[in-house]
Design a protein around this motif. Structure first.
Motif, PDB file in Angstrom:
ATOM      1  N   THR A   6     -36.529  23.545  71.467  1.00 58.28           N
ATOM      2  CA  THR A   6     -36.309  24.588  70.472  1.00 58.28           C
ATOM      3  C   THR A   6     -34.883  25.101  70.592  1.00 58.28           C
ATOM      4  O   THR A   6     -34.438  25.466  71.676  1.00 58.28           O
ATOM      5  CB  THR A   6     -37.294  25.746  70.686  1.00 58.28           C
ATOM      6  OG1 THR A   6     -38.626  25.242  70.597  1.00 58.28           O
ATOM      7  CG2 THR A   6     -37.081  26.820  69.637  1.00 58.28           C
ATOM      8  N   ALA A   7     -34.184  25.142  69.447  1.00 59.93           N
ATOM      9  CA  ALA A   7     -32.809  25.628  69.459  1.00 59.93           C
ATOM     10  C   ALA A   7     -32.793  27.107  69.810  1.00 59.93           C
ATOM     11  O   ALA A   7     -33.592  27.883  69.278  1.00 59.93           O
ATOM     12  CB  ALA A   7     -32.162  25.403  68.107  1.00 59.93           C
ATOM     13  N   ALA A 162     -32.422  23.006  76.076  1.00 54.38           N
ATOM     14  CA  ALA A 162     -31.918  23.318  74.746  1.00 54.38           C
ATOM     15  C   ALA A 162     -31.237  22.139  74.065  1.00 54.38           C
ATOM     16  O   ALA A 162     -31.116  22.116  72.836  1.00 54.38           O
ATOM     17  CB  ALA A 162     -30.947  24.494  74.826  1.00 54.38           C
ATOM     18  N   LEU A 163     -30.783  21.153  74.835  1.00 57.55           N
ATOM     19  CA  LEU A 163     -30.144  19.977  74.244  1.00 57.55           C
ATOM     20  C   LEU A 163     -31.148  18.865  73.959  1.00 57.55           C
ATOM     21  O   LEU A 163     -30.788  17.836  73.403  1.00 57.55           O
ATOM     22  CB  LEU A 163     -29.033  19.438  75.151  1.00 57.55           C
ATOM     23  CG  LEU A 163     -27.654  20.098  75.018  1.00 57.55           C
ATOM     24  CD1 LEU A 163     -27.678  21.554  75.460  1.00 57.55           C
ATOM     25  CD2 LEU A 163     -26.608  19.323  75.822  1.00 57.55           C
ATOM     26  N   ALA A 261     -31.570  17.113  70.695  1.00 58.90           N
ATOM     27  CA  ALA A 261     -31.753  18.358  69.946  1.00 58.90           C
ATOM     28  C   ALA A 261     -30.450  19.052  69.608  1.00 58.90           C
ATOM     29  O   ALA A 261     -30.381  19.798  68.637  1.00 58.90           O
ATOM     30  CB  ALA A 261     -32.653  19.314  70.725  1.00 58.90           C
ATOM     31  N   ALA A 262     -29.410  18.846  70.400  1.00 64.46           N
ATOM     32  CA  ALA A 262     -28.142  19.532  70.174  1.00 64.46           C
ATOM     33  C   ALA A 262     -27.041  18.834  70.959  1.00 64.46           C
ATOM     34  O   ALA A 262     -27.310  18.085  71.912  1.00 64.46           O
ATOM     35  CB  ALA A 262     -28.232  21.000  70.579  1.00 64.46           C
ATOM     36  N   LEU A 278     -22.308  24.888  70.879  1.00 62.22           N
ATOM     37  CA  LEU A 278     -23.590  24.199  70.832  1.00 62.22           C
ATOM     38  C   LEU A 278     -23.902  23.943  69.368  1.00 62.22           C
ATOM     39  O   LEU A 278     -24.068  24.883  68.581  1.00 62.22           O
ATOM     40  CB  LEU A 278     -24.690  25.048  71.470  1.00 62.22           C
ATOM     41  CG  LEU A 278     -26.061  24.378  71.579  1.00 62.22           C
ATOM     42  CD1 LEU A 278     -26.040  23.291  72.655  1.00 62.22           C
ATOM     43  CD2 LEU A 278     -27.148  25.410  71.886  1.00 62.22           C
ATOM     44  N   SER A 279     -23.961  22.667  68.981  1.00 60.86           N
ATOM     45  CA  SER A 279     -24.149  22.278  67.584  1.00 60.86           C
ATOM     46  C   SER A 279     -25.497  21.613  67.387  1.00 60.86           C
ATOM     47  O   SER A 279     -25.874  20.725  68.164  1.00 60.86           O
ATOM     48  CB  SER A 279     -23.036  21.315  67.152  1.00 60.86           C
ATOM     49  OG  SER A 279     -21.759  21.884  67.375  1.00 60.86           O
ATOM     50  N   GLN A 280     -26.230  22.030  66.319  1.00 60.67           N
ATOM     51  CA  GLN A 280     -27.523  21.439  65.986  1.00 60.67           C
ATOM     52  C   GLN A 280     -27.388  20.454  64.835  1.00 60.67           C
ATOM     53  O   GLN A 280     -26.426  20.518  64.057  1.00 60.67           O
ATOM     54  CB  GLN A 280     -28.525  22.543  65.626  1.00 60.67           C
ATOM     55  CG  GLN A 280     -29.192  23.194  66.813  1.00 60.67           C
ATOM     56  CD  GLN A 280     -28.555  24.517  67.188  1.00 60.67           C
ATOM     57  OE1 GLN A 280     -28.027  25.226  66.358  1.00 60.67           O
ATOM     58  NE2 GLN A 280     -28.600  24.835  68.463  1.00 60.67           N
ATOM     59  N   THR A 284     -25.873  23.984  61.945  1.00 59.49           N
ATOM     60  CA  THR A 284     -25.657  25.294  62.548  1.00 59.49           C
ATOM     61  C   THR A 284     -25.075  25.135  63.946  1.00 59.49           C
ATOM     62  O   THR A 284     -25.245  24.092  64.594  1.00 59.49           O
ATOM     63  CB  THR A 284     -26.963  26.093  62.628  1.00 59.49           C
ATOM     64  OG1 THR A 284     -27.902  25.378  63.448  1.00 59.49           O
ATOM     65  CG2 THR A 284     -27.554  26.292  61.235  1.00 59.49           C
ATOM     66  N   SER A 285     -24.399  26.155  64.406  1.00 67.19           N
ATOM     67  CA  SER A 285     -23.799  26.091  65.739  1.00 67.19           C
ATOM     68  C   SER A 285     -23.735  27.483  66.341  1.00 67.19           C
ATOM     69  O   SER A 285     -23.768  28.498  65.635  1.00 67.19           O
ATOM     70  CB  SER A 285     -22.396  25.477  65.687  1.00 67.19           C
ATOM     71  OG  SER A 285     -21.524  26.290  64.922  1.00 67.19           O
TER      72      SER A 285
END
Length: 346
Positions: A6-7, A162-163, A261-262, A278-280, A284-285
């Motif tokens: 999950t971001a 998160a990644l 994920a990122a 951190l880029s999704q 979004t970042s």
């Protein structure tokens, strides 16, 4: 790490305490060169640590360093420094002396913080680990990058998944050096691998572990050292890493950690204080801001972390445990093995 990561809504804040809060130790500087000067400046400005003594093979060099930084005691040998009234020795000698200098300090009952690389090969790193463990003393590699506040935030993101699953790590580091710099001296284990290459290799091994395959390319320099090294690695689970290091000119010195994920992109130079993004995949970042800086703004964090560990009775630091230093040296040894690079005394 989970594929269904999950971001995060916000990036974690660094948990690194104020360096001024670290309980003070009495430090001795072994090797009064350039990095020792930057370490002393940073520690004196940002901590309550006491730089109490300095030693080198030249009494005159030690005294000049002591006069510059207001240090009370100056010695003309490493042995005299090791025997002085200090708690810990910061080893900042040339690479080829890191191992012997650290052992001299440990034999005198002193804790050690050893400037990177911890030795010229993994065998030396293991010997330092074993000698420190036998004496019940603290030992660590002074790879200052991993003590910076931004890397605590990076660790939190990785620990939280998160990644997603890490698939690729890309890191590079190149600089220009003037003729006559020690990096061009084969007798001092010159070349970019141990000076600059420690940073990308340490990052790769810290987040991915030990590679199961490695392919290295290298090219010589007219001085007789290696001039440029590139390496591609694969890891159990399928992740890849690519590193490059060279001494011909400055590069952006960037690093990226790519996950399912990122993607986390560290501003260049990634090994110094600064920010990251951190880029999704949806575009979004999130942005982590840390004032950019160099050694003055960053070296004090490692000294403070070491002081906290020693006062707590620990013999290592979580930011750069000795096993992590040994793993980085194992990979450097594997690269040198493929390229036929040997260092004095091996």
């Amino acid at each position: 790490m989970s594929l269904q990561a999950t971001a995060p809504a916000v990036l974690p804040a660094s948990r690194v305490p104020d360096s001024m809060d670290a309980p003070p130790l009495r430090w001795g500087i072994m090797g009064p060169g350039w990095i020792a000067g930057r370490f002393t400046e940073s520690v004196q400005a940002h901590t309550r640590q006491m730089i109490a003594a300095v030693g080198s093979r030249s009494r005159e060099r030690s005294q000049a360093f002591a006069d510059t930084f207001g240090i009370a005691a100056a010695y003309g040998s490493y042995g005299e420094l090791a025997a002085a009234d200090i708690d810990i020795v910061y080893v900042a000698t040339p690479h080829t002396s890191h191992h012997s200098a650290a052992l001299a300090a440990l034999a005198a009952g002193k804790h050690v913080l050893i400037e990177k690389p911890i030795g010229i090969n993994a065998a030396q790193a293991r010997d330092i680990r074993d000698k420190a463990a036998a004496a019940g003393l603290f030992a660590a590699e002074a790879l200052w990058t991993f003590f910076l506040p931004k890397f605590d935030a990076v660790r939190q993101l990785l620990d939280a998944g998160a990644l997603g699953t890490l698939t690729t790590v890309i890191a590079e580091y190149g600089e220009h050096f003037e003729p006559g710099h020690r990096i061009f001296d084969p007798m001092l284990a010159g070349g970019p691998l141990l000076d600059l290459g420690t940073y990308p290799l340490a990052l790769v091994t810290a987040v991915l572990g030990a590679p199961d395959q490695l392919r290295a390319l290298g090219i010589g320099h007219p001085s007789g050292v290696n001039g440029q090294i590139s390496a591609a690695m694969s890891f159990p689970g399928g992740a890849h890493a690519v590193v490059n290091t060279q001494l011909n000119n400055f590069t952006p010195t960037q690093a990226s950690l790519v996950g399912t994920a990122a993607t986390l992109t560290l501003d260049g130079p990634f090994n110094m204080p600064g920010g990251f993004t951190l880029s999704q995949p949806d575009g979004t970042s999130l942005r982590y801001e840390e004032p950019a800086g160099a050694h003055f703004e960053g070296l004090h964090f490692e000294a403070a972390a070491v002081a906290r560990a020693i006062h707590a009775g620990r013999t290592s630091v979580a930011e750069r445990p000795l096993e992590a230093s040994i793993l980085t040296m194992d990979v450097a040894d594997a690269i040198r093995g493929q390229l036929g690079i040997t260092f004095p005394g091996e």
